[in-house]
Design an enzyme around this catalytic site. Structure first.
Site, PDB file in Angstrom:
ATOM      1  N   GLU A 139       0.819  -1.216   0.000  1.00  0.00           N
ATOM      2  CA  GLU A 139       0.000   0.000   0.000  1.00  0.00           C
ATOM      3  C   GLU A 139       0.849   1.262   0.000  1.00  0.00           C
ATOM      4  OE1 GLU A 139      -0.645  -2.635   1.873  1.00  0.00           O
ATOM      5  OE2 GLU A 139      -2.648  -3.278   1.296  1.00  0.00           O
ATOM      6  N   HIS A 164     -11.343  -5.235   8.761  1.00  0.00           N
ATOM      7  CA  HIS A 164     -12.016  -5.101   7.468  1.00  0.00           C
ATOM      8  C   HIS A 164     -13.277  -4.259   7.621  1.00  0.00           C
ATOM      9  CE1 HIS A 164      -9.500  -8.652   6.830  1.00  0.00           C
ATOM     10  NE2 HIS A 164      -9.610  -8.453   5.545  1.00  0.00           N
TER      11      HIS A 164
END
Lengths: 320, 386
Positions: free
Chosen positions: A56, A123
């Protein structure tokens, strides 16, 4: 058409209309993305949709470099939670770039945000307050199918780094018959999602729908609740909020994110400072619990505000 | 991963194999191998690199004096001892075509790449006319739209930014013959950003050169507390990129090895990792006396001054002579003096005229946070702290 269809269609539109747009993210090419937000786009636009390594930080660094070169990268984080790995590039590289150098970096980061049952602590996060805190970023939080479409297209057209928070809970649940692809509200304007007169709920993203549900319930008791959909948390359209509070005299700031600081605190602070005279009762906030987002659906459903807890909060607010 | 097809690479490999050994994915060159490859070195390249080293040293000596006299706010970070590596990279790149992301100790590379001395003096001395307009300082400067991105303080972060610039140029069909390069230190090789960035560049097989200036100390932390592999260049194999080593105190070796790395990247061989061994001949910043560097390290081979070595090398190879060097020195002193004087005469940024706008976008409904409004009319700028 669902909320996620709108996100896919917006990217289709962007790739078709703007040669400087490309998509970059994990599993987004042939696989079409973890949520299928890019389904079919790699085939339709060869050489424009790329699978990224699980990096990322480097994904965001690549986006900054591409933005410097005048491209308009759209980065898909697989989950908003994982953008923390790219945090440095977002808040220190992308967000500071225009102010420091005068060279804008037009990039968009899509953050699949918010909780769904069973998703657990890593999540489910809502990161909008974290990014809105940093100067140099625009933070969008669409609540409707139409906004999901238009705000992605309009956000990519901006010359600044855009954090586009798309709510996973809305992906397939929220539907619209069609999208008016013509005129629409520009970024920076809040929207009255439901008109009312007794209290104002300021919400954004999925919480707009929970607030409207709560309002429908309270209607049975004779309370008429106004719901303001912020649409973007940065810029924050405080004028529309103040105008609503001027009509109702009461404010509940509602958010799904963690309670310390954040968007609801910002709304309450600004209304208190700029609209103190408009308030008939102390402004209230309602957020998630101050714990990580729990895994079990029963815990998850009670972690975030629900129509029940929103109704409770509003009843307390209206009793003052 | 790397194709050994290029004949020059083969030749270098053959030399290296005799003296230093090879890695499957790239060439490990030792000093003698580098010197052997120097035979074909461009005389003009060496003169350009040397002049950049000299100008950088003179400029940085002046910056040090200004700092000690209290004329510079914030830190001063010098590249003393690293000029050969830096100048070799800056000289191997072409301004206007290539991407160069210099780091903290790259004054020589910046000069070689064409950055005006005024950029440096304006940024250090806080002139509003500098490229950063007082919004950022010291080594945080550049011209991103002209291929020179501006570093942030978070190490390793520029690797993926350079990769992104190259990625964009490839998408635009403007990648042919382009190289992107950045420098990092030994400490930055411990960051996740370095790993992610180099891995990404390797996956995309971008025309990129990452030069590690291993100056043996990351601030005060020695190599032994930074990595456990015998030599950082061994990592090249793991990433699937070319790997080259060089004596960073030797300008001829740097010119040869870094020049070769740039040539390989330019001609399609993918990313190249160059590890230069040297010693920082100064503190981390001018506030730091580097007392943590033991005498035996200061006194060993890598403790020598690369500028002295380069002076000797250029005279010996006939690339220049003492008379010309003296003239260059005089000219550089005058240029530095002028750049400092000009920056000192220029206005500082005016907080009352500052836009205080971090966004390029303007919205119909402005986000008028009370904080932003207050700071727009803030009466007193923060006092300067040395």
């Amino acid at each position: 058409m669902t909320y996620i269809d709108a996100i896919r269609d917006a990217q289709d539109h962007l790739l078709r209309e703007d040669p400087s747009v490309f998509l970059y993210g994990q599993d987004i090419a042939t696989f079409g993305g973890a949520f299928k937000a890019t389904k079919g786009l790699a085939e339709a636009y060869p050489g424009r949709v790329f699978d990224a390594p699980i990096s990322e930080d480097a994904m965001m660094g690549l986006a900054v470099g591409a933005g410097i070169e005048g491209m308009r990268p759209v980065i898909e984080m697989q989950f908003a939670d994982f953008s923390s790995v790219g945090f440095n590039q977002i808040v220190n590289q992308a967000a500071t770039h225009y102010y420091r150098t005068g060279v804008p970096v037009p990039l968009t980061v899509r953050l699949p945000s918010g909780g769904t049952p069973g998703s657990g602590p890593f999540h489910s996060q809502s990161m909008e307050a974290v990014y809105a805190h940093y100067p140099g970023l625009i933070v969008l939080t669409p609540a409707t199918v139409s906004d999901a479409y238009h705000m992605l297209i309009d956000g990519v057209a901006l010359d600044d780094p855009v954090i586009y928070c798309e709510h996973k809970f809305l992906y397939r649940w929220l539907k619209a018959k069609s999208i008016d692809k013509g005129e629409h509200l520009p970024i920076g304007h809040a929207r009255i999602a439901r008109a009312g007169k007794h209290a104002t709920v300021v919400a954004y993203s999925a919480m707009v729908h929970e607030a409207v549900r709560a309002a429908e319930r309270l209607l049975q008791d004779g309370w008429d609740i106004e719901v303001v959909d912020l649409r973007s948390v940065k810029p924050l359209d405080i004028d529309t909020v103040l105008a609503s509070v001027a009509r109702t005299g009461r404010l509940l700031a509602l958010g799904e994110a963690f309670p310390w600081g954040g968007v609801t605190a910002e709304v309450v602070a600004r209304v208190s400072a700029e609209g103190f005279h408009l308030l008939d009762a102390p402004p209230m906030r309602l957020n998630a619990h101050d714990t990580p987002v729990p895994y079990h659906p029963k815990l998850w459903a009670a972690h975030r505000p629900t129509p029940e807890s929103i109704c409770d909060a509003l009843r307390r607010l209206l009793a003052i | 991963m790397q194709s050994p097809a290029e004949s020059e690479a083969d030749a270098l490999k053959a030399v290296a194999a005799g003296a230093g050994g090879t890695l499957s994915c790239g060439v490990l060159m030792n000093e003698s191998a580098a010197h052997a490859a120097n035979l074909a070195l461009d005389r003009e390249f060496l003169r350009k690199a040397y002049l950049a080293m000299l100008r950088a040293r003179i400029l940085e000596n002046k910056l040090s004096s200004l700092y000690k006299a209290g004329k510079i706010v914030g830190g001063v970070y010098l590249g003393r001892g690293q000029e050969a590596v830096s100048a070799a990279l800056g000289s191997a790149l072409e301004p206007g075509r290539d991407v160069y992301a210099p780091l903290i100790r790259d004054q020589a590379g910046r000069t070689a790449f064409g950055e005006p001395l005024l950029d440096c003096t304006r940024t250090y001395l806080g002139s509003v006319k500098g490229p950063m307009r007082g919004r950022d300082g010291n080594i945080h400067r550049g011209h991103p739209a002209q291929g020179m991105p501006v570093m942030i303080s978070h190490l390793g972060a520029q690797v993926s930014v350079v990769a992104g610039m190259l990625f964009a140029r490839r998408l635009k069909g403007r990648i042919d013959g382009v190289v992107g390069a950045t420098t990092i230190g030994d400490g930055a090789t411990s960051t996740g950003a370095f790993h992610e960035g180099l891995n990404l560049a390797a996956i995309e097989r971008l025309p990129m050169v990452v030069v590690v200036a291993n100056n043996q100390f990351a601030y005060s932390t020695p190599n032994a507390r930074q990595f456990a592999c015998a030599d950082l260049v061994e990592r090249a194999r793991g990433y699937g990129v070319g790997g080259l080593s060089v004596d960073g105190t030797d300008l001829l070796a740097c010119a040869s090895v870094i020049g070769e790395a740039v040539r390989r990247a330019r001609t399609g061989a993918g990313p190249q990792l160059v590890v230069a061994r040297l010693l920082r001949l100064t503190g981390h910043g001018e506030h730091d006396d580097a007392s943590y560097v033991p005498d035996h390290i200061r006194g060993d081979h890598y403790g020598r001054d690369c500028l002295d070595v380069a002076t000797r090398q250029l005279i010996e190879t006939g690339a220049t002579n003492q008379e010309e060097i003296d003239a260059w020195r005089e000219q550089s002193i005058e240029e530095v003096r002028a750049a400092v004087a000009k920056a000192q005469r220029e206005p500082a940024p005016d907080p009352y005229r500052e836009s205080w706008a971090a966004l390029a976008s303007r919205f119909a409904v402005p986000d008028s946070s009370p904080t932003a409004r207050d700071s727009a009319t803030a009466a007193t700028p923060a006092p300067a702290t040395p």
